[in-house]
Design an enzyme around this catalytic site. Structure first.
Site, PDB file in Angstrom:
ATOM      1  N   GLY A  46       0.807  -1.274  -0.102  1.00  0.00           N
ATOM      2  CA  GLY A  46      -0.025  -0.041   0.053  1.00  0.00           C
ATOM      3  C   GLY A  46       0.698   1.311  -0.274  1.00  0.00           C
ATOM      4  N   GLU A 101       3.969   3.961   6.037  1.00  0.00           N
ATOM      5  CA  GLU A 101       2.738   3.179   6.184  1.00  0.00           C
ATOM      6  C   GLU A 101       1.752   3.980   5.479  1.00  0.00           C
ATOM      7  OE1 GLU A 101       1.040   0.665   6.122  1.00  0.00           O
ATOM      8  OE2 GLU A 101       0.212  -0.086   7.665  1.00  0.00           O
ATOM      9  N   ASP A 105      -5.261   1.900  10.641  1.00  0.00           N
ATOM     10  CA  ASP A 105      -6.568   1.416  10.882  1.00  0.00           C
ATOM     11  C   ASP A 105      -6.845   1.018  12.310  1.00  0.00           C
ATOM     12  OD1 ASP A 105      -9.372   1.317   9.836  1.00  0.00           O
ATOM     13  OD2 ASP A 105      -8.830  -0.635   9.487  1.00  0.00           O
ATOM     14  N   LYS A 133      -7.089   6.441  10.591  1.00  0.00           N
ATOM     15  CA  LYS A 133      -8.600   6.498  10.922  1.00  0.00           C
ATOM     16  C   LYS A 133      -8.560   6.221  12.182  1.00  0.00           C
ATOM     17  CE  LYS A 133      -9.801   3.429   7.034  1.00  0.00           C
ATOM     18  NZ  LYS A 133     -10.602   2.533   6.591  1.00  0.00           N
ATOM     19  N   PHE A 154     -14.132   3.145   3.913  1.00  0.00           N
ATOM     20  CA  PHE A 154     -13.126   2.243   3.074  1.00  0.00           C
ATOM     21  C   PHE A 154     -12.426   2.972   1.981  1.00  0.00           C
ATOM     22  CE2 PHE A 154     -11.204  -0.952   0.851  1.00  0.00           C
ATOM     23  CZ  PHE A 154     -10.479  -1.970   1.756  1.00  0.00           C
ATOM     24  N   ARG A 167      -5.143   0.529  -7.095  1.00  0.00           N
ATOM     25  CA  ARG A 167      -3.994   1.264  -6.536  1.00  0.00           C
ATOM     26  C   ARG A 167      -3.592   2.213  -7.286  1.00  0.00           C
ATOM     27  NH1 ARG A 167      -1.656  -2.404  -2.217  1.00  0.00           N
ATOM     28  NH2 ARG A 167      -2.471  -4.437  -2.746  1.00  0.00           N
TER      29      ARG A 167
HETATM   30  P1  IMP Z   1      -4.310  -1.931  10.515  1.00  0.00           P
HETATM   31  O1  IMP Z   1      -3.594  -3.039  10.940  1.00  0.00           O
HETATM   32  O2  IMP Z   1      -5.980  -2.453  11.019  1.00  0.00           O
HETATM   33  O3  IMP Z   1      -4.063  -0.762  11.270  1.00  0.00           O
HETATM   34  O4  IMP Z   1      -4.443  -2.112   9.067  1.00  0.00           O
HETATM   35  C1  IMP Z   1      -3.823  -1.253   8.260  1.00  0.00           C
HETATM   36  C2  IMP Z   1      -3.816  -1.962   6.750  1.00  0.00           C
HETATM   37  O5  IMP Z   1      -4.950  -2.125   6.471  1.00  0.00           O
HETATM   38  C3  IMP Z   1      -3.295  -0.871   5.902  1.00  0.00           C
HETATM   39  O6  IMP Z   1      -1.954  -0.604   5.652  1.00  0.00           O
HETATM   40  C4  IMP Z   1      -4.012  -1.295   4.666  1.00  0.00           C
HETATM   41  O7  IMP Z   1      -3.273  -2.062   3.973  1.00  0.00           O
HETATM   42  C5  IMP Z   1      -5.169  -1.701   5.031  1.00  0.00           C
HETATM   43  N1  IMP Z   1      -6.416  -0.699   5.239  1.00  0.00           N
HETATM   44  C6  IMP Z   1      -6.913  -0.085   6.362  1.00  0.00           C
HETATM   45  N2  IMP Z   1      -7.843   0.422   6.001  1.00  0.00           N
HETATM   46  C7  IMP Z   1      -8.057   0.543   4.725  1.00  0.00           C
HETATM   47  C8  IMP Z   1      -8.956   1.175   3.648  1.00  0.00           C
HETATM   48  O8  IMP Z   1      -9.674   1.688   3.924  1.00  0.00           O
HETATM   49  N3  IMP Z   1      -8.792   0.711   2.358  1.00  0.00           N
HETATM   50  C9  IMP Z   1      -7.651  -0.254   2.073  1.00  0.00           C
HETATM   51  N4  IMP Z   1      -6.810  -0.792   2.794  1.00  0.00           N
HETATM   52  C10 IMP Z   1      -7.146  -0.570   4.079  1.00  0.00           C
HETATM   53 MG    MG Z   2      -1.077  -1.861   4.150  1.00  0.00          MG
END
Ligand code: IMP
Ligand code: MG
Length: 181
Positions: A46, A101, A105, A133, A154, A167
């Site tokens: 990402g 990063e 999320d 977020k 999202f 992407r």
């Molecule tokens: P976390 O471990 O839940 O903080 O997620 C982090 C990863 O989830 C990010 O690096 C993204 O790859 C993916 N992610 C989180 N939110 C989104 C979104 O809204 N769209 C697409 N990928 C997301």
């Molecule tokens: Mg990611």
């Protein structure tokens, strides 16, 4: 199962992203003003667009390395389990490291990856996330530098995918389903 139909509404323009990256780079340059070598680590996949723009604005001596961690499958829910799929090529002991990063999320990815990198004893480890977020957080983690705080939507584009698609959009957009479910 059929994929649900959706459209993408622009949330953050390419121009706004570029302007914010200039500001982030000023912050990062101040923080690492004394570094003789900064290792900028992109979290695949990402962050690949973000890191490309970021390093070209950074006026510091840097190296670039990549790390791939699994988080989401092909859906929209975090798996909460983070595995390293591709490790760094270089060692980071005693080095200054900036982890890049795309989105923080739930915070699980950042928590696991920073823990793993810290165990390798870098001199300094800082983090930058393009998007945050905060309302989705499950572990108490925050990136040191944040591009934009966004609501619980999202998003896709600028390196970020939905089931590996979108992407390549130059802006950040939010996914809106059109089947009314
Ligand atoms: P976390 O471990 O839940 O903080 O997620 C982090 C990863 O989830 C990010 O690096 C993204 O790859 C993916 N992610 C989180 N939110 C989104 C979104 O809204 N769209 C697409 N990928 C997301
Ligand atoms: Mg990611």
């Amino acid at each position: 199962m059929h994929a649900r139909p959706y459209v993408i509404d622009q949330m953050i323009s390419a121009k706004s992203i570029a302007a914010r990256i200039e500001e982030l780079c000023t912050e990062i340059q101040t923080e690492f003003a004394d570094t003789d070598k900064l290792v900028v680590v992109g979290l695949l996949r990402g962050s690949f667009v973000f890191i490309a723009d970021l390093v070209r604005e950074l006026d510091l001596p840097i190296e670039v390395d990549f790390l791939e961690a699994s988080s989401y499958g092909d859906g929209m829910e975090s798996s909460r389990e983070v595995r390293i799929l591709k490790d760094l090529r270089g060692g980071i002991e005693g080095r200054d490291v900036l982890l890049v990063e795309d989105i923080v999320d739930t915070g699980h990815t950042l928590f696991h990856v920073t823990g793993m990198l810290r165990a390798r004893k870098p001199a300094r480890l800082r983090t930058v996330a393009l998007l945050d977020k905060p309302t989705r957080r499950e572990v108490d983690m925050r990136a040191d530098h944040i591009g934009f705080e966004i609501p619980d939507e999202f998003v896709v584009g600028y390196g970020i995918d939905f089931a590996q698609r979108n992407r390549n959009l130059p802006f950040i957009g939010k996914v809106r389903f059109t089947d009314g479910k």
